[in-house]
Design a protein around this motif. Sequence first.
Motif, PDB file in Angstrom:
ATOM      1  N   ARG A 187       0.843  -1.199   0.000  1.00 47.86           N
ATOM      2  CA  ARG A 187       0.000   0.000   0.000  1.00 47.86           C
ATOM      3  C   ARG A 187       0.878   1.249   0.000  1.00 47.86           C
ATOM      4  O   ARG A 187       2.033   1.208   0.446  1.00 47.86           O
ATOM      5  N   GLN A 188       0.325   2.352  -0.442  1.00 46.83           N
ATOM      6  CA  GLN A 188       1.040   3.643  -0.396  1.00 46.83           C
ATOM      7  C   GLN A 188       1.475   3.945   1.036  1.00 46.83           C
ATOM      8  O   GLN A 188       2.575   4.410   1.294  1.00 46.83           O
ATOM      9  N   LYS A 189       0.590   3.628   1.987  1.00 51.23           N
ATOM     10  CA  LYS A 189       0.874   3.873   3.411  1.00 51.23           C
ATOM     11  C   LYS A 189       2.123   3.113   3.867  1.00 51.23           C
ATOM     12  O   LYS A 189       2.925   3.605   4.649  1.00 51.23           O
ATOM     13  N   ASP A 190       2.292   1.869   3.340  1.00 54.49           N
ATOM     14  CA  ASP A 190       3.445   1.055   3.722  1.00 54.49           C
ATOM     15  C   ASP A 190       4.753   1.699   3.256  1.00 54.49           C
ATOM     16  O   ASP A 190       5.747   1.693   3.977  1.00 54.49           O
ATOM     17  N   ILE A 191       4.740   2.230   2.035  1.00 55.28           N
ATOM     18  CA  ILE A 191       5.946   2.898   1.502  1.00 55.28           C
ATOM     19  C   ILE A 191       6.269   4.125   2.355  1.00 55.28           C
ATOM     20  O   ILE A 191       7.424   4.373   2.708  1.00 55.28           O
ATOM     21  N   GLU A 192       5.225   4.889   2.721  1.00 54.93           N
ATOM     22  CA  GLU A 192       5.429   6.084   3.551  1.00 54.93           C
ATOM     23  C   GLU A 192       6.022   5.704   4.912  1.00 54.93           C
ATOM     24  O   GLU A 192       6.957   6.349   5.389  1.00 54.93           O
ATOM     25  N   HIS A 193       5.487   4.657   5.544  1.00 54.51           N
ATOM     26  CA  HIS A 193       6.005   4.222   6.857  1.00 54.51           C
ATOM     27  C   HIS A 193       7.460   3.781   6.757  1.00 54.51           C
ATOM     28  O   HIS A 193       8.282   4.085   7.618  1.00 54.51           O
ATOM     29  N   PHE A 194       7.770   3.038   5.661  1.00 57.56           N
ATOM     30  CA  PHE A 194       9.133   2.540   5.472  1.00 57.56           C
ATOM     31  C   PHE A 194      10.114   3.708   5.335  1.00 57.56           C
ATOM     32  O   PHE A 194      11.182   3.726   5.963  1.00 57.56           O
ATOM     33  N   LEU A 195       9.738   4.704   4.508  1.00 57.27           N
ATOM     34  CA  LEU A 195      10.625   5.860   4.298  1.00 57.27           C
ATOM     35  C   LEU A 195      10.749   6.704   5.559  1.00 57.27           C
ATOM     36  O   LEU A 195      11.819   7.232   5.864  1.00 57.27           O
ATOM     37  N   GLU A 196       9.643   6.824   6.291  1.00 54.03           N
ATOM     38  CA  GLU A 196       9.683   7.608   7.542  1.00 54.03           C
ATOM     39  C   GLU A 196      10.677   6.981   8.531  1.00 54.03           C
ATOM     40  O   GLU A 196      11.513   7.674   9.108  1.00 54.03           O
ATOM     41  N   ALA A 197      10.617   5.643   8.672  1.00 52.43           N
ATOM     42  CA  ALA A 197      11.540   4.951   9.583  1.00 52.43           C
ATOM     43  C   ALA A 197      12.977   5.081   9.096  1.00 52.43           C
ATOM     44  O   ALA A 197      13.902   5.337   9.891  1.00 52.43           O
ATOM     45  N   SER A 198      13.194   4.946   7.772  1.00 50.29           N
ATOM     46  CA  SER A 198      14.555   5.040   7.212  1.00 50.29           C
ATOM     47  C   SER A 198      15.127   6.444   7.389  1.00 50.29           C
ATOM     48  O   SER A 198      16.296   6.614   7.742  1.00 50.29           O
TER      49      SER A 198
ATOM     50  N   THR B 155       7.326  10.446  -1.175  1.00 50.05           N
ATOM     51  CA  THR B 155       7.933   9.117  -1.403  1.00 50.05           C
ATOM     52  C   THR B 155       8.932   9.145  -2.556  1.00 50.05           C
ATOM     53  O   THR B 155       9.422   8.102  -2.981  1.00 50.05           O
ATOM     54  N   GLU B 156       9.224  10.330  -3.089  1.00 47.34           N
ATOM     55  CA  GLU B 156      10.139  10.435  -4.236  1.00 47.34           C
ATOM     56  C   GLU B 156      11.560  10.795  -3.807  1.00 47.34           C
ATOM     57  O   GLU B 156      12.525  10.311  -4.363  1.00 47.34           O
ATOM     58  N   THR B 157      11.693  11.682  -2.807  1.00 50.68           N
ATOM     59  CA  THR B 157      13.011  12.176  -2.404  1.00 50.68           C
ATOM     60  C   THR B 157      13.751  11.119  -1.597  1.00 50.68           C
ATOM     61  O   THR B 157      13.306  10.737  -0.511  1.00 50.68           O
ATOM     62  N   LEU B 158      14.901  10.674  -2.141  1.00 48.55           N
ATOM     63  CA  LEU B 158      15.666   9.630  -1.454  1.00 48.55           C
ATOM     64  C   LEU B 158      17.081  10.111  -1.117  1.00 48.55           C
ATOM     65  O   LEU B 158      17.969   9.304  -0.831  1.00 48.55           O
ATOM     66  N   ILE B 159      17.288  11.433  -1.153  1.00 46.02           N
ATOM     67  CA  ILE B 159      18.631  12.001  -0.898  1.00 46.02           C
ATOM     68  C   ILE B 159      19.063  11.675   0.533  1.00 46.02           C
ATOM     69  O   ILE B 159      18.282  11.812   1.474  1.00 46.02           O
ATOM     70  N   GLY B 160      20.314  11.260   0.660  1.00 39.34           N
ATOM     71  CA  GLY B 160      20.875  10.999   1.998  1.00 39.34           C
ATOM     72  C   GLY B 160      20.632   9.593   2.491  1.00 39.34           C
ATOM     73  O   GLY B 160      21.115   9.212   3.560  1.00 39.34           O
TER      74      GLY B 160
ATOM     75  N   PRO C 101      20.985   0.479  -0.483  1.00 37.59           N
ATOM     76  CA  PRO C 101      19.993  -0.595  -0.257  1.00 37.59           C
ATOM     77  C   PRO C 101      18.578  -0.068  -0.018  1.00 37.59           C
ATOM     78  O   PRO C 101      17.604  -0.701  -0.409  1.00 37.59           O
ATOM     79  N   ILE C 102      18.467   1.098   0.622  1.00 34.67           N
ATOM     80  CA  ILE C 102      17.129   1.687   0.847  1.00 34.67           C
ATOM     81  C   ILE C 102      16.519   2.082  -0.490  1.00 34.67           C
ATOM     82  O   ILE C 102      15.331   1.872  -0.737  1.00 34.67           O
ATOM     83  N   HIS C 103      17.363   2.617  -1.416  1.00 32.54           N
ATOM     84  CA  HIS C 103      16.873   2.966  -2.762  1.00 32.54           C
ATOM     85  C   HIS C 103      16.300   1.723  -3.442  1.00 32.54           C
ATOM     86  O   HIS C 103      15.230   1.760  -4.052  1.00 32.54           O
ATOM     87  N   GLU C 104      17.048   0.613  -3.343  1.00 32.10           N
ATOM     88  CA  GLU C 104      16.598  -0.646  -3.959  1.00 32.10           C
ATOM     89  C   GLU C 104      15.287  -1.123  -3.329  1.00 32.10           C
ATOM     90  O   GLU C 104      14.378  -1.590  -4.021  1.00 32.10           O
ATOM     91  N   SER C 105      15.200  -1.009  -2.006  1.00 31.81           N
ATOM     92  CA  SER C 105      13.980  -1.444  -1.301  1.00 31.81           C
ATOM     93  C   SER C 105      12.775  -0.646  -1.763  1.00 31.81           C
ATOM     94  O   SER C 105      11.709  -1.205  -2.029  1.00 31.81           O
ATOM     95  N   VAL C 106      12.943   0.676  -1.857  1.00 30.11           N
ATOM     96  CA  VAL C 106      11.829   1.545  -2.265  1.00 30.11           C
ATOM     97  C   VAL C 106      11.401   1.207  -3.694  1.00 30.11           C
ATOM     98  O   VAL C 106      10.210   1.151  -4.008  1.00 30.11           O
TER      99      VAL C 106
END
Length: 782
Positions: A373-384, A397-402, A406-411
């Motif tokens: 779900r979209q919510k799952d991606i948001e929770h994952f990025l928030e924790a990361s 959910t687009e900005t992956l700077i910093g 492996p987090i990029h691959e997961s997303v």
Amino acid sequence: QGSVDCPNLEFEYRDADSHGAELAELYSYTEEPELSTNRRCFEEDFHAQVQGRRWLELDGAQQKAYVMRLLDGLEVVNRDKRLKVARAILYLAQGVFGDCDNEGDVLHWSRHNSFLLYRLGTFTAFLELLNMEIDNSQACSSALRKPAISLADSTELRVLLSVRYLMVENIRVEQETDPPEWKSCRETFRTELSFPVHTEEPFALLLFTMVTKFCSGHAPHFPMKKVLLLLWKVLLFTLGGFEALQAMKVRKREELGLPPLPEDSIQVMRSMRAASPPTYSIELTEQQQQKRGHRSRRPLVKQDSLDIYNERDPFKNDEAGIDEEENDDVDSGIEGELDLMERDVIIPTMPAQRPPIERVSFPKGLPWAPKVRQKDIEHFLEASRNKFIGFTLGQDTETLIGLPRPIHESVKTLKQHKYVSISDVQIKNEEELEKCPMSLGEEEVQETPCEILYRAMLYNLPQYMIALLKILLAAAPTSKAKTDSINILADVLPEEMPITVLQSMKLGIDVNRHKEIIVKSISALLLLLLKHFKLNHIYQFEYVSQHLVFANCIPLILKFFNQNIMSYITAKNSISVLDYPHCTVYDLPELTAESLEAGDNNQFCWRNLFSCINLLRILNKLTKWKHSRTMMLVVFKSAPILKRALKVKQAMMQLYVLKLLKIQTKYLGRQWRKSNMKTMSAIYQKVRHRMNDDWAYGNDIDARPWDFQAEECTLRANIEAFNSRRYDKPQDSEFAPVDNCLQSVLGQRLELPEDFHYSYELWLEREVFSQPIRWEELLHYQ
């Protein structure tokens, strides 16, 4: 029966049972003498009108002329004469069995006559008679005065409902040989039932009203089984069955611009295979003792990873390698599977050629595509972000700077499996409509049968749900007979109670069958309502499901399953020689106590397995993504009840049990997971995976109590906002200019409906006298 005795059940889940079986369930065995009464009423009238000929010998025009003459007979004032004519029409709908030689002929003529009766306006004529019978206060008061209600109290209603049921069921069922005029007739009938022309409400609402009237105690003589069967078939006909629903879902996703579904769930479930059920504490003890005895004789084999937990499969035989192979592959055993090559090395005695398996077997892999779900991606990025950067970016959910690689691959993987449901789109649209009611204007609502039904049910929907659950509770086999519970046996008990042992046994079977059919119809119609409302609008579904939860539907279903479910599914509460249409064309053999006890030789009872799957699906619908309701499952100790239901070796039923176990696993504690590894393994094999869902290893910290009250209250507020915005007509009065002149306001002519003066007193009572006047609210407005 123990789990060891349970074979694989060859059961195909569909909208309803076979056509003949569905017609047979309309009648109780105590109603059997009435079949000959109907025949006598028809033949007396028919032979007076048509000399020396049979119904089957008449041509189309002559049959029409005779039916028209019968319909004229319904207009007479004399109640007994009217009943005789109604019985003659019922005999036609039952397939003029007196002129037929076999069951196939009876069913053929039943369909033929149903289409003929519909084209000549019988359904509408019977609707008026049904309304008269429902409002018949004399029948209600005489039934209320009686200490025991029997079949005789509902004779007229049963005849009218039987004719309507036979027409709906015969016209609903499609066959390849149907002529084109029948197909157009079917569509006209569906439209007539869905979109009311003569009345303000769909036909289903009249039946819902009968259910509530019966449960309130005002009409204890209503034949509830027939009402519920008719209601279920009307909903199935007008809204559509499960395959029609799947097609509507695909079409709606296309309209909303969503990607297609990853798979057809109906096909996936049909090709799934049942798993061996998990073991139980008693069996575990026996197996441990056997192990101690056999330990010296066991060859050196690769250790089964689940032996650690002393959880061995009762189907497995320690000494028979071939049995082991069959259980692993044919039954898709829950234990950790060995690779086939390794297994050949370990067990050299195994035959090289394996017997062919009829069902489609999946390749190595899981049956369902994972969803995110979209919510799952948001929770994952928030924790990361919290972990690596120290701050969050809200719903971005687009900005992956910093973030590390492996987090990029997961997303990226999560986004590949992202699934946007129709419900997500509807909730988002609703939020926008709430925010900007003026700029977005009025929402365009499609007038579908489902929308019309919801609008008609909305005002009394809580009462309808409570009434259905009351009847379900009274019909459940686990229910104790209480004095205050409703009597659902009014249309099965004969006037004279049985005097011999054989009669008592027959009545006992009839009563149990009667209850099973009621459970089947309620479970099927509730599931249909939930699924169609969910597709039509998520908040319509949430409104129905919230009222079901408030009416204790969750503990009720768990109570239903808290029985020996194998004996319920294999129950033999039917006497096949007494079933319609068999009993109409063949002479009845002499019934004995032994033949009644033996029952039929079916492996299982179709309707009971169908009911169980429906109830599990309803429970899944109510609890999915709702933490508060999941906790209800935990609080009511549902895990052992559901685990017992896994004894039934039917893939679809097991799937829905495993889904219910999956959502509560993290709350059951480490010890439960440790001692139920086989069940955990089955969940992994059979239930859809949600990426980054820690269902199996959820720590106790994650199982902290939410503010459940707040969750339900927020949902309720959203539902009420949706209902008032879409269905309360004076919704935008605060934005409209106000006429402050008393003279012009009082001088306005209001268009009142024609039937308003009939219901004026009721309206006054409901809207004026029973509403408290809150004078203090005047002070709050300037």
